[in-house]
Motif scaffolding. Structure first.
Motif, PDB file in Angstrom:
ATOM      1  N   LYS A  37     -97.460 -15.746  31.611  1.00 46.17           N
ATOM      2  CA  LYS A  37     -96.970 -16.910  30.863  1.00 46.17           C
ATOM      3  C   LYS A  37     -98.087 -17.494  29.992  1.00 46.17           C
ATOM      4  O   LYS A  37     -97.881 -17.780  28.809  1.00 46.17           O
ATOM      5  CB  LYS A  37     -96.436 -17.965  31.831  1.00 46.17           C
ATOM      6  CG  LYS A  37     -95.861 -19.201  31.174  1.00 46.17           C
ATOM      7  CD  LYS A  37     -95.299 -20.158  32.225  1.00 46.17           C
ATOM      8  CE  LYS A  37     -94.615 -21.348  31.625  1.00 46.17           C
ATOM      9  NZ  LYS A  37     -95.513 -22.309  31.009  1.00 46.17           N
TER      10      LYS A  37
ATOM     11  N   ASP B   2     -98.774 -15.110  27.129  1.00 44.43           N
ATOM     12  CA  ASP B   2     -97.662 -15.161  26.163  1.00 44.43           C
ATOM     13  C   ASP B   2     -97.703 -16.435  25.323  1.00 44.43           C
ATOM     14  O   ASP B   2     -97.342 -16.423  24.144  1.00 44.43           O
ATOM     15  CB  ASP B   2     -96.309 -15.060  26.881  1.00 44.43           C
ATOM     16  CG  ASP B   2     -96.018 -13.660  27.398  1.00 44.43           C
ATOM     17  OD1 ASP B   2     -96.732 -12.701  27.021  1.00 44.43           O
ATOM     18  OD2 ASP B   2     -95.073 -13.531  28.215  1.00 44.43           O
ATOM     19  N   GLU B   3     -98.157 -17.537  25.906  1.00 47.07           N
ATOM     20  CA  GLU B   3     -98.243 -18.803  25.175  1.00 47.07           C
ATOM     21  C   GLU B   3     -99.284 -18.775  24.060  1.00 47.07           C
ATOM     22  O   GLU B   3     -99.305 -19.669  23.214  1.00 47.07           O
ATOM     23  CB  GLU B   3     -98.571 -19.945  26.146  1.00 47.07           C
ATOM     24  CG  GLU B   3     -97.401 -20.314  27.037  1.00 47.07           C
ATOM     25  CD  GLU B   3     -97.769 -21.297  28.134  1.00 47.07           C
ATOM     26  OE1 GLU B   3     -98.967 -21.635  28.281  1.00 47.07           O
ATOM     27  OE2 GLU B   3     -96.847 -21.728  28.855  1.00 47.07           O
TER      28      GLU B   3
ATOM     29  N   HIS C 100     -99.296 -16.542  21.771  1.00 45.38           N
ATOM     30  CA  HIS C 100     -98.532 -16.052  20.615  1.00 45.38           C
ATOM     31  C   HIS C 100     -99.336 -15.110  19.715  1.00 45.38           C
ATOM     32  O   HIS C 100     -99.317 -15.241  18.490  1.00 45.38           O
ATOM     33  CB  HIS C 100     -97.976 -17.223  19.791  1.00 45.38           C
ATOM     34  CG  HIS C 100     -97.130 -18.151  20.591  1.00 45.38           C
ATOM     35  ND1 HIS C 100     -95.904 -17.795  21.091  1.00 45.38           N
ATOM     36  CD2 HIS C 100     -97.355 -19.422  21.013  1.00 45.38           C
ATOM     37  CE1 HIS C 100     -95.398 -18.804  21.770  1.00 45.38           C
ATOM     38  NE2 HIS C 100     -96.262 -19.798  21.743  1.00 45.38           N
TER      39      HIS C 100
END
Length: 154
Positions: free
Chosen positions: A136, A139-140, A142
């Protein structure tokens, strides 16, 4: 050794690194220290090169050491990357493979330039929740130019 404590979240891994110091800490993806450190078992404290099958003179592992160029950036993100990079090894290496933290001494480099270490002390298992948190957090960020170090995905 299978009675190792389990790190339950990324904050707990961050605290372990802060408490123990990061110089000699590594993550290893395997069936665990009971298998890797078996005194009389084949391949004790040894890994194998996936391409040639050659026995390597230590356990392949990934350092948790925070590099100086990282400066004052998030330790949580650094550790998340270290877990995220090799998460594919669980599926690649089969049932029972999971990450664990060890204190070790680097004795050589493997064919992918990974540290080959001798384990001085197994410290803890890493729970699946930590892997979910790591994914997570990564993924944050980007980033379309960055992903796990998985040969199979290419």
């Amino acid at each position: 050794m299978s009675t190792l404590p389990t790190i339950a979240d990324l904050d707990e891994l961050t605290a372990l690194v802060a408490r123990e110091g990061d110089r000699d800490l590594y993550i290893r993806w395997s069936r665990g220290p009971d298998v890797d450190l078996a005194a009389d078992g084949p391949g004790a404290q040894s890994s194998r090169d996936g391409l040639t099958g050659v026995a390597l003179p230590g356990l392949s592992a990934n350092p948790l050491r925070i590099e100086p160029w990282w400066e004052h950036r998030s330790v949580r993100l650094w550790l998340a990357r270290r877990l995220y990079d090799y998460r594919h090894l669980r599926e690649l290496r089969g049932p029972g493979v999971r990450p664990w933290v060890l204190r070790g001494v680097e004795i050589a480099r493997g064919p992918d330039n990974e540290p080959l270490v001798i384990c001085r002390a197994p410290l803890a298992w890493v729970a699946d929740e930590v892997l979910r948190e790591a994914r997570k957090l990564v993924d944050e960020q980007h980033s379309s130019e960055w992903g796990p170090l998985d040969r199979q995905s290419g």
